[in-house]
Design a protein around this motif. Structure first.
Motif, PDB file in Angstrom:
ATOM      1  N   GLY A  98       0.809  -1.212   0.000  1.00 29.18           N
ATOM      2  CA  GLY A  98       0.000   0.000   0.000  1.00 29.18           C
ATOM      3  C   GLY A  98       0.841   1.259   0.000  1.00 29.18           C
ATOM      4  O   GLY A  98       0.523   2.228  -0.695  1.00 29.18           O
ATOM      5  N   LEU A  99       1.903   1.261   0.789  1.00 31.18           N
ATOM      6  CA  LEU A  99       2.793   2.426   0.804  1.00 31.18           C
ATOM      7  C   LEU A  99       3.447   2.651  -0.554  1.00 31.18           C
ATOM      8  O   LEU A  99       3.534   3.785  -1.041  1.00 31.18           O
ATOM      9  CB  LEU A  99       3.869   2.260   1.874  1.00 31.18           C
ATOM     10  N   ALA A 100       3.899   1.568  -1.172  1.00 29.38           N
ATOM     11  CA  ALA A 100       4.525   1.687  -2.492  1.00 29.38           C
ATOM     12  C   ALA A 100       3.522   2.225  -3.519  1.00 29.38           C
ATOM     13  O   ALA A 100       3.849   3.103  -4.324  1.00 29.38           O
ATOM     14  CB  ALA A 100       5.069   0.331  -2.935  1.00 29.38           C
ATOM     15  N   ALA A 101       2.301   1.720  -3.469  1.00 32.04           N
ATOM     16  CA  ALA A 101       1.279   2.173  -4.418  1.00 32.04           C
ATOM     17  C   ALA A 101       0.871   3.617  -4.152  1.00 32.04           C
ATOM     18  O   ALA A 101       0.670   4.397  -5.092  1.00 32.04           O
ATOM     19  CB  ALA A 101       0.062   1.259  -4.339  1.00 32.04           C
ATOM     20  N   GLY A 102       0.737   3.996  -2.897  1.00 27.54           N
ATOM     21  CA  GLY A 102       0.357   5.364  -2.570  1.00 27.54           C
ATOM     22  C   GLY A 102       1.387   6.372  -3.030  1.00 27.54           C
ATOM     23  O   GLY A 102       1.044   7.430  -3.575  1.00 27.54           O
ATOM     24  N   ILE A 103       2.650   6.058  -2.825  1.00 26.02           N
ATOM     25  CA  ILE A 103       3.720   6.959  -3.256  1.00 26.02           C
ATOM     26  C   ILE A 103       3.767   7.053  -4.778  1.00 26.02           C
ATOM     27  O   ILE A 103       3.940   8.137  -5.340  1.00 26.02           O
ATOM     28  CB  ILE A 103       5.065   6.512  -2.660  1.00 26.02           C
ATOM     29  N   ALA A 104       3.579   5.932  -5.461  1.00 27.57           N
ATOM     30  CA  ALA A 104       3.563   5.950  -6.921  1.00 27.57           C
ATOM     31  C   ALA A 104       2.370   6.749  -7.445  1.00 27.57           C
ATOM     32  O   ALA A 104       2.479   7.452  -8.458  1.00 27.57           O
ATOM     33  CB  ALA A 104       3.517   4.523  -7.464  1.00 27.57           C
ATOM     34  N   ALA A 105       1.240   6.672  -6.751  1.00 27.20           N
ATOM     35  CA  ALA A 105       0.069   7.431  -7.176  1.00 27.20           C
ATOM     36  C   ALA A 105       0.280   8.928  -7.000  1.00 27.20           C
ATOM     37  O   ALA A 105      -0.146   9.725  -7.848  1.00 27.20           O
ATOM     38  CB  ALA A 105      -1.155   6.976  -6.388  1.00 27.20           C
ATOM     39  N   VAL A 106       0.936   9.318  -5.930  1.00 29.25           N
ATOM     40  CA  VAL A 106       1.245  10.738  -5.735  1.00 29.25           C
ATOM     41  C   VAL A 106       2.157  11.223  -6.858  1.00 29.25           C
ATOM     42  O   VAL A 106       1.968  12.327  -7.397  1.00 29.25           O
ATOM     43  CB  VAL A 106       1.881  10.979  -4.346  1.00 29.25           C
ATOM     44  N   PHE A 107       3.118  10.409  -7.235  1.00 30.24           N
ATOM     45  CA  PHE A 107       3.991  10.777  -8.346  1.00 30.24           C
ATOM     46  C   PHE A 107       3.198  10.893  -9.645  1.00 30.24           C
ATOM     47  O   PHE A 107       3.422  11.812 -10.441  1.00 30.24           O
ATOM     48  CB  PHE A 107       5.122   9.760  -8.495  1.00 30.24           C
ATOM     49  N   GLY A 108       2.252   9.974  -9.875  1.00 27.91           N
ATOM     50  CA  GLY A 108       1.411  10.051 -11.069  1.00 27.91           C
ATOM     51  C   GLY A 108       0.567  11.311 -11.085  1.00 27.91           C
ATOM     52  O   GLY A 108       0.391  11.945 -12.134  1.00 27.91           O
ATOM     53  N   LYS A 109       0.032  11.694  -9.943  1.00 24.61           N
ATOM     54  CA  LYS A 109      -0.754  12.935  -9.847  1.00 24.61           C
ATOM     55  C   LYS A 109       0.114  14.150 -10.119  1.00 24.61           C
ATOM     56  O   LYS A 109      -0.295  15.082 -10.812  1.00 24.61           O
ATOM     57  CB  LYS A 109      -1.389  13.021  -8.454  1.00 24.61           C
ATOM     58  N   GLN A 110       1.328  14.164  -9.579  1.00 18.27           N
ATOM     59  CA  GLN A 110       2.237  15.286  -9.815  1.00 18.27           C
ATOM     60  C   GLN A 110       2.613  15.391 -11.290  1.00 18.27           C
ATOM     61  O   GLN A 110       2.687  16.486 -11.845  1.00 18.27           O
ATOM     62  CB  GLN A 110       3.498  15.148  -8.956  1.00 18.27           C
ATOM     63  N   LEU A 111       2.837  14.245 -11.928  1.00 17.68           N
ATOM     64  CA  LEU A 111       3.166  14.258 -13.350  1.00 17.68           C
ATOM     65  C   LEU A 111       1.993  14.759 -14.175  1.00 17.68           C
ATOM     66  O   LEU A 111       2.180  15.527 -15.121  1.00 17.68           O
ATOM     67  CB  LEU A 111       3.591  12.865 -13.821  1.00 17.68           C
ATOM     68  N   SER A 112       0.783  14.350 -13.823  1.00 14.29           N
ATOM     69  CA  SER A 112      -0.383  14.845 -14.567  1.00 14.29           C
ATOM     70  C   SER A 112      -0.560  16.347 -14.371  1.00 14.29           C
ATOM     71  O   SER A 112      -0.981  17.049 -15.292  1.00 14.29           O
ATOM     72  CB  SER A 112      -1.648  14.098 -14.151  1.00 14.29           C
ATOM     73  N   SER A 113      -0.230  16.849 -13.184  1.00  9.79           N
ATOM     74  CA  SER A 113      -0.305  18.297 -12.945  1.00  9.79           C
ATOM     75  C   SER A 113       0.723  19.048 -13.783  1.00  9.79           C
ATOM     76  O   SER A 113       0.424  20.107 -14.347  1.00  9.79           O
ATOM     77  CB  SER A 113      -0.067  18.609 -11.469  1.00  9.79           C
TER      78      SER A 113
END
Length: 119
Positions: A98-113
């Protein structure tokens, strides 16, 4: 359906499909992709993929371990400070995923921004 539920379901589906072919880090690819294409707001960006992968890994490891009466899980739980409790090991496994996925999702959100700002 709300974006939170769609992101949750799609993350689990992509993680399951990718885990058939790729190693453990495939859950990070799934969370990254869903955060990139199904944008969430604020803390949901971290917690929706976190809970999705925690649930996926915990259920998946429970199913795999119950097939052999938790023999390997008990032995690994002895190596860690879990007092040989296989259920605690399943919880720790889910938390790490879950931690690995959450951090990767934050990175995906930042990239989309960043990509949205360049347009």
């Amino acid at each position: 359906m709300s974006k939170n539920i769609i992101n949750f379901i799609v993350t689990i589906i992509i993680a399951f499909v990718l885990s058939l072919f790729l190693p453990w880090w495939s859950v990070m690819v799934a969370a990254f992709a869903t955060a990139l294409f199904i944008p969430l707001k604020k803390v949901a960006v971290f917690f929706i993929p976190f809970i999705a992968i925690l649930l996926f890994w915990a259920v998946y490891s429970f199913i795999l371990s119950s097939g052999n009466d938790f023999t390997l899980a008990k032995r690994i739980a002895v190596l860690l400070p879990l007092d040989g409790n296989p259920y605690a090991l399943i919880l720790v496994t889910g938390l790490i995923g879950g931690l690995a996925a959450g951090i990767a999702a934050v990175f995906g959100k930042q990239l989309s921004s960043v990509l949205a700002d360049k347009k």
